[in-house]
Every structure is written in structure tokens, then in C-alpha cells.
Design a protein around this motif. Sequence first.
Motif, PDB file in Angstrom:
ATOM      1  N   PRO A  89      -4.063 -27.044  -4.402  1.00 22.87           N
ATOM      2  CA  PRO A  89      -3.042 -26.280  -3.698  1.00 22.87           C
ATOM      3  C   PRO A  89      -1.673 -26.358  -4.343  1.00 22.87           C
ATOM      4  CG  PRO A  89      -3.718 -28.201  -2.400  1.00 22.87           C
ATOM      5  CD  PRO A  89      -4.686 -28.066  -3.530  1.00 22.87           C
ATOM      6  N   ILE A  90      -1.333 -27.530  -4.889  1.00 24.30           N
ATOM      7  CA  ILE A  90      -0.027 -27.663  -5.546  1.00 24.30           C
ATOM      8  C   ILE A  90       0.061 -26.744  -6.747  1.00 24.30           C
ATOM      9  CG2 ILE A  90       1.434 -29.240  -6.856  1.00 24.30           C
ATOM     10  CD1 ILE A  90       0.397 -31.485  -5.017  1.00 24.30           C
ATOM     11  N   ALA A  91      -0.979 -26.773  -7.595  1.00 24.39           N
ATOM     12  CA  ALA A  91      -0.973 -25.932  -8.801  1.00 24.39           C
ATOM     13  C   ALA A  91      -0.949 -24.451  -8.444  1.00 24.39           C
ATOM     14  CB  ALA A  91      -2.191 -26.251  -9.661  1.00 24.39           C
ATOM     15  N   SER A  92      -1.724 -24.053  -7.427  1.00 23.78           N
ATOM     16  CA  SER A  92      -1.787 -22.640  -7.069  1.00 23.78           C
ATOM     17  C   SER A  92      -0.447 -22.135  -6.559  1.00 23.78           C
ATOM     18  CB  SER A  92      -2.877 -22.406  -6.015  1.00 23.78           C
ATOM     19  OG  SER A  92      -2.554 -23.044  -4.800  1.00 23.78           O
ATOM     20  N   VAL A  93       0.217 -22.929  -5.730  1.00 25.92           N
ATOM     21  CA  VAL A  93       1.514 -22.505  -5.181  1.00 25.92           C
ATOM     22  C   VAL A  93       2.578 -22.449  -6.270  1.00 25.92           C
ATOM     23  CG1 VAL A  93       3.393 -23.177  -3.634  1.00 25.92           C
ATOM     24  CG2 VAL A  93       1.034 -23.286  -2.845  1.00 25.92           C
ATOM     25  N   PHE A  94       2.605 -23.451  -7.128  1.00 25.41           N
ATOM     26  CA  PHE A  94       3.633 -23.449  -8.168  1.00 25.41           C
ATOM     27  C   PHE A  94       3.384 -22.353  -9.202  1.00 25.41           C
ATOM     28  CE2 PHE A  94       4.736 -27.460  -6.313  1.00 25.41           C
ATOM     29  CZ  PHE A  94       6.111 -27.542  -6.516  1.00 25.41           C
ATOM     30  N   LEU A  95       2.130 -22.045  -9.491  1.00 25.92           N
ATOM     31  CA  LEU A  95       1.834 -20.937 -10.390  1.00 25.92           C
ATOM     32  C   LEU A  95       2.320 -19.626  -9.778  1.00 25.92           C
ATOM     33  CD1 LEU A  95       0.391 -19.850 -12.945  1.00 25.92           C
ATOM     34  CD2 LEU A  95      -1.687 -19.667 -11.549  1.00 25.92           C
ATOM     35  N   MET A  96       2.009 -19.416  -8.512  1.00 29.35           N
ATOM     36  CA  MET A  96       2.437 -18.207  -7.825  1.00 29.35           C
ATOM     37  C   MET A  96       3.961 -18.105  -7.787  1.00 29.35           C
ATOM     38  SD  MET A  96       1.847 -17.169  -3.820  1.00 29.35           S
ATOM     39  CE  MET A  96       0.097 -17.547  -3.883  1.00 29.35           C
ATOM     40  N   LEU A 144      -8.930  -3.949  -3.346  1.00 32.28           N
ATOM     41  CA  LEU A 144     -10.273  -3.879  -3.941  1.00 32.28           C
ATOM     42  C   LEU A 144     -10.627  -5.068  -4.836  1.00 32.28           C
ATOM     43  CD1 LEU A 144     -10.865  -0.090  -4.753  1.00 32.28           C
ATOM     44  CD2 LEU A 144     -12.143  -1.545  -3.158  1.00 32.28           C
ATOM     45  N   PRO A 145      -9.726  -5.516  -5.718  1.00 35.44           N
ATOM     46  CA  PRO A 145     -10.104  -6.671  -6.552  1.00 35.44           C
ATOM     47  C   PRO A 145     -10.476  -7.906  -5.732  1.00 35.44           C
ATOM     48  CG  PRO A 145      -8.168  -5.591  -7.461  1.00 35.44           C
ATOM     49  CD  PRO A 145      -8.413  -4.961  -6.125  1.00 35.44           C
ATOM     50  N   LEU A 146      -9.719  -8.178  -4.658  1.00 36.34           N
ATOM     51  CA  LEU A 146     -10.050  -9.327  -3.821  1.00 36.34           C
ATOM     52  C   LEU A 146     -11.339  -9.101  -3.040  1.00 36.34           C
ATOM     53  CD1 LEU A 146      -6.615 -10.548  -2.376  1.00 36.34           C
ATOM     54  CD2 LEU A 146      -8.171 -11.823  -3.859  1.00 36.34           C
ATOM     55  N   MET A 147     -11.592  -7.848  -2.625  1.00 36.69           N
ATOM     56  CA  MET A 147     -12.836  -7.548  -1.915  1.00 36.69           C
ATOM     57  C   MET A 147     -14.039  -7.759  -2.829  1.00 36.69           C
ATOM     58  SD  MET A 147     -11.863  -4.164   0.303  1.00 36.69           S
ATOM     59  CE  MET A 147     -10.753  -4.255   1.718  1.00 36.69           C
ATOM     60  N   ILE A 148     -13.888  -7.364  -4.081  1.00 34.95           N
ATOM     61  CA  ILE A 148     -14.971  -7.598  -5.041  1.00 34.95           C
ATOM     62  C   ILE A 148     -15.195  -9.099  -5.213  1.00 34.95           C
ATOM     63  CG2 ILE A 148     -15.638  -7.375  -7.473  1.00 34.95           C
ATOM     64  CD1 ILE A 148     -14.151  -4.670  -7.459  1.00 34.95           C
ATOM     65  N   PHE A 149     -14.082  -9.842  -5.301  1.00 40.88           N
ATOM     66  CA  PHE A 149     -14.224 -11.289  -5.480  1.00 40.88           C
ATOM     67  C   PHE A 149     -14.885 -11.934  -4.278  1.00 40.88           C
ATOM     68  CE2 PHE A 149     -12.980 -15.637  -4.808  1.00 40.88           C
ATOM     69  CZ  PHE A 149     -13.347 -16.204  -6.017  1.00 40.88           C
ATOM     70  N   GLY A 176      -3.800 -15.241   5.219  1.00 40.03           N
ATOM     71  CA  GLY A 176      -3.035 -14.067   4.830  1.00 40.03           C
ATOM     72  C   GLY A 176      -1.735 -13.934   5.606  1.00 40.03           C
ATOM     73  N   PHE A 177      -1.702 -14.433   6.840  1.00 44.06           N
ATOM     74  CA  PHE A 177      -0.487 -14.364   7.658  1.00 44.06           C
ATOM     75  C   PHE A 177       0.523 -15.450   7.279  1.00 44.06           C
ATOM     76  CE2 PHE A 177      -3.669 -12.177  10.208  1.00 44.06           C
ATOM     77  CZ  PHE A 177      -2.974 -11.051  10.633  1.00 44.06           C
ATOM     78  N   PHE A 178       0.093 -16.422   6.464  1.00 46.03           N
ATOM     79  CA  PHE A 178       0.995 -17.489   6.022  1.00 46.03           C
ATOM     80  C   PHE A 178       1.342 -17.372   4.537  1.00 46.03           C
ATOM     81  CE2 PHE A 178      -0.576 -19.210   9.954  1.00 46.03           C
ATOM     82  CZ  PHE A 178       0.464 -19.996  10.437  1.00 46.03           C
ATOM     83  N   GLY A 179       0.917 -16.273   3.902  1.00 46.63           N
ATOM     84  CA  GLY A 179       1.285 -16.051   2.500  1.00 46.63           C
ATOM     85  C   GLY A 179       0.363 -16.680   1.487  1.00 46.63           C
ATOM     86  N   THR A 180      -0.807 -17.194   1.908  1.00 47.01           N
ATOM     87  CA  THR A 180      -1.738 -17.780   0.943  1.00 47.01           C
ATOM     88  C   THR A 180      -2.704 -16.707   0.438  1.00 47.01           C
ATOM     89  OG1 THR A 180      -3.542 -18.365   2.458  1.00 47.01           O
ATOM     90  CG2 THR A 180      -1.668 -19.876   2.339  1.00 47.01           C
ATOM     91  N   SER A 181      -3.372 -17.010  -0.662  1.00 44.91           N
ATOM     92  CA  SER A 181      -4.465 -16.156  -1.108  1.00 44.91           C
ATOM     93  C   SER A 181      -5.736 -16.616  -0.385  1.00 44.91           C
ATOM     94  CB  SER A 181      -4.635 -16.242  -2.618  1.00 44.91           C
ATOM     95  OG  SER A 181      -5.623 -15.330  -3.065  1.00 44.91           O
ATOM     96  N   LEU A 182      -6.904 -16.176  -0.855  1.00 45.56           N
ATOM     97  CA  LEU A 182      -8.154 -16.574  -0.209  1.00 45.56           C
ATOM     98  C   LEU A 182      -8.313 -18.098  -0.272  1.00 45.56           C
ATOM     99  CD1 LEU A 182     -10.701 -13.910  -1.527  1.00 45.56           C
ATOM    100  CD2 LEU A 182      -9.276 -13.820   0.522  1.00 45.56           C
ATOM    101  N   ILE A 183      -8.648 -18.692   0.856  1.00 48.20           N
ATOM    102  CA  ILE A 183      -8.954 -20.120   0.931  1.00 48.20           C
ATOM    103  C   ILE A 183     -10.459 -20.218   1.118  1.00 48.20           C
ATOM    104  CG2 ILE A 183      -8.542 -22.284   2.144  1.00 48.20           C
ATOM    105  CD1 ILE A 183      -6.045 -21.181   0.828  1.00 48.20           C
ATOM    106  N   ILE A 184     -11.133 -20.849   0.182  1.00 43.46           N
ATOM    107  CA  ILE A 184     -12.593 -20.803   0.173  1.00 43.46           C
ATOM    108  C   ILE A 184     -13.194 -22.202   0.080  1.00 43.46           C
ATOM    109  CG2 ILE A 184     -12.753 -18.471  -0.779  1.00 43.46           C
ATOM    110  CD1 ILE A 184     -13.067 -19.644  -3.526  1.00 43.46           C
ATOM    111  N   THR A 185     -14.449 -22.303   0.484  1.00 41.58           N
ATOM    112  CA  THR A 185     -15.176 -23.558   0.396  1.00 41.58           C
ATOM    113  C   THR A 185     -15.239 -24.018  -1.051  1.00 41.58           C
ATOM    114  OG1 THR A 185     -16.504 -22.916   2.296  1.00 41.58           O
ATOM    115  CG2 THR A 185     -17.364 -24.676   0.912  1.00 41.58           C
ATOM    116  N   ALA A 202      -9.426 -17.873  -9.115  1.00 38.90           N
ATOM    117  CA  ALA A 202      -9.429 -16.435  -9.376  1.00 38.90           C
ATOM    118  C   ALA A 202      -8.658 -15.658  -8.310  1.00 38.90           C
ATOM    119  CB  ALA A 202     -10.866 -15.921  -9.489  1.00 38.90           C
ATOM    120  N   PRO A 203      -8.815 -15.973  -7.007  1.00 36.15           N
ATOM    121  CA  PRO A 203      -8.034 -15.247  -6.001  1.00 36.15           C
ATOM    122  C   PRO A 203      -6.526 -15.390  -6.179  1.00 36.15           C
ATOM    123  CG  PRO A 203      -9.859 -16.357  -4.945  1.00 36.15           C
ATOM    124  CD  PRO A 203      -9.845 -16.816  -6.377  1.00 36.15           C
TER     125      PRO A 203
END
Length: 456
Positions: free
Chosen positions: A37-44, A248-253, A297-306, A93-94
Motif C-alpha cells: 500500500p505504501i508503494a502504490s500510494v506514493f507511486l500514484m 474498460l481497462p479496469l473491467m478487463i483486469f 472507489g469512494f476513498f480514492g483507492t484503486s482495486l483492492i484485491i485478494t 496492475a490496477p
Amino acid sequence: MLNTDTVGKTAPVDEKLPLRTLLAFGLQHVLVMAASPIASVFLMSRILGFDADLTASLLSATFLICGLGTLLQSIGYAGFGSRLPFIMLPGGAPIILFIQIAQQYDAATASGAVILTGLFYFIVLPVFKRLLRFFPSMVIGTMLLLVGVNLVKILGLLIVGRNPEAADFADPGNIFLAFVTIALTVLMARFLTGIFKQLAILGGLIGGTLIAFLIGAMHTENFSLTPLVGVPEVLPFGMPTFDIIAALPLMIFCMISMVEATGQTVAISEVVGKELDKERDVARTIRGDAIISFLGGFFGTSLIITSGENIGVVQATGIRSRWVTVAAGCMLIVISFLAPFTSAIQVIPDAVIGGTGLVLFAIVGVMGIEMLRRTDLRDSSNMYVVAVALAVGLFPILVPGAYSNFPTGIAAFLGNGVAAGAITAAVLNAIFHHTQSAPQSEPELAPLDKNIQSQN
């Protein structure tokens, strides 16, 4: 006939351990996964130019949503969550797709795309459930091997750096830290006993961090004790904009992530010794991913997955109780509101986290090999299925950017080596073993698969 040996006994996955054990092993899970999560947020934040306050809010929100998702997957409720020891994390990827949507449109549209994708999961799930019979142990084993290779590569880049032109690329000091962390983990696993042996991963992580501090490799300039409390902001980018084309890209993912969730559910079930109803339990995992991504999505994150990252932790420690990840989920929620703790986690050097991850993710690959051992690879059909799937999956992993000139949606699919390899294996398995002209013999199934088949 009822097995009297198991009557009244609690399955290991449901065992409620002493509080101190839950806290110790829960913390181990948290520290191992905190880099994601740290890396994803700082990259974004770095790419999209977010200010410090927005970055802190997004980091807090990501920990909160990961914690809620971990609780849902571990406890399960009303058909949501697999009741297995899972940790939920932002997908790599998300995050890239979220950034691309935000750059092409804006951040509000990217958040809207996440919300739409969360709903899209539920639309395609009934169709996907009908395809699960095409994912026997041969396919799952191939996918886990690809997962292991892919994650080891990602952690390797965390150690040496991503930019070969950078002055600190492949810094011997970072590589030293990574291998010292691995060595400490191995020494603790070899010479300690009881709970301390099982906490070897956490011990190696802490030991590597202490050594980094002693040699001056820790950077604490961003650590702060104030403010004490950080509250995630709802709708940080304003009201979401809903654009199906942008989504669409996220739906495909999301369809790709369903394949990954299938493999992870099978793998963790085997590790904890839980009998699997593939159609029911995989659907529960995917519903958990869907509802948590929708909320995120309501908190500004991308897909959170298992995540498959914690499978290696469970395998290495032998602690199979899902209540450990319940404890980890609670910790993640508490961390999301404790700004100093979030700040402290960030000072753990990347090389130390990378060293810990190399061991854990290699274990995931070994589990894939173990599943493949149950398949007769002397059979030419099975050999072609596994070989071609590995070729398709390893190509984008080992040759980054191979599909960079393809359209975004196609590149997102083909560039995900794990999903591309797994789907290739499933398609080839169907061609060789589920068509009228194919031989009647099925590939050898894992014991769990055989149990499921005998129940149907």
C-alpha cells in the motif's frame, strides 16, 4: 459414514489462538505486506502530483480498506469472503491503470472507474463460475509458479531499483541488507524453537531493519510523531465521474483478477487443509474483492484485491488459523488512523522488505511446483499445456514492455504474465481434455479436485 475422529474438533483454519499469538503473527502479516500500500500510494501521488496532505489521506484510506477487506475475507458474511486467512492489498496492475485513467481524464473519473468495476464483478461472476472446471491443479500450479516468479522479480526491483541510470541502482549496500535479512530469517527458522521459530519472518524483518539503522541505511527524515490521528477523506477527488469507456481497462483486469483469485483460493485452502468447494468458495473470494473494491472507489483507492503474498507466510509459519489475519485486519484499521505508526512503517528500508519478500514469494512458486508434480507431465498433452502457458506467462515478466505498443486494454491483459499464462493453460487444457476429439483421459487432479469431483 461420520468420521468420529473429527467430531468435536476445530479445524486448524478455524482455531482461535491465544491473544498474544494472534497479535504476534498478525503483526508479522502486516509488516510483510505494508510495502504494497505504501508503494502504490506514493507511486500514484508522485505521478499525479498530489500534495502531502492528500497523499497522507490516501495512504490512511488504503490501510483502512485493506483492513476491512482482510476482515471480510477472513470472517466471511452472507456469501462475501472465503473464510480463509487472506490479506487484501492494492493490485499492481490496477494502480497503473488507475494512473493512466487519471492522466487521460482526471482522478474523479479514475475513482468512478473503480466503482463501476466493483459492480462489473457481480455481472460477470455467474458466467465465470461456469468456467471453473477448466482450472484443475495443472492450471493452478502453472499460475502459482508464474506468481512466484513475477513477485520475486518485483521484489528484486525493490532491492536494486527500477532505473539502471540512477546513481544508487544495484547498490551493494542494499543487496547486502536484503541477503542479511534472508540469512537472519533462515538462522531463526533453523535454530529457534516454538513460537519464535514460527516468527522467523518477522524476526528477520526486524533484524534487517536494526542492521540498516546501525549502518546508517535508514532514512527517517519523513518520520513524524504529529499529527497523532489521521482520518481518511471520503471522495478525496470530489464526486466520481462515471465513464464506461474510461473504465474498460479496469473491467478487463477484473476478469484477470478472478483467475488469480481462483488460484489463490485453491492454494490457501490446501495450505490450511480446508476441503474446498471450488465453485462456492472461489465465488465468495471474488464477491469479497468486488465489494471492497467498490467501497475503495469512494476513498480514492484503486482495486483492492485478494493477495497471494500472505500464502507464503502461512506456509512458512504453519499457523493456519484465519483469526490471525482477522488480527492483522484489525491492526490495519487501527494503523489507518494512527499517523505516526503509518509514518514509522515507511522508514523500513525497501531492501529489507525485498529480502523478506524474496523468500516468501519463492515459497509460492514452490507450491506451484508441488501442484504440478501431481500431473503426469510425461503425457505430451499435459506437457504442451504447461510449457506453452509458461512461455506465454514468462514472456512479459522477463521482457518488460513487450506489449507496450499494443492498445491499452490488450496490453493490460497480455502484459499481466500471471493472468495470460493461467488463461492460456485453461484454454489449452480445454482443447486437449474437454473437446470431443481429445483423449478421454483427464489430467491428474489434486486430491481436493478429486474430492470435489466425487461430490458432484
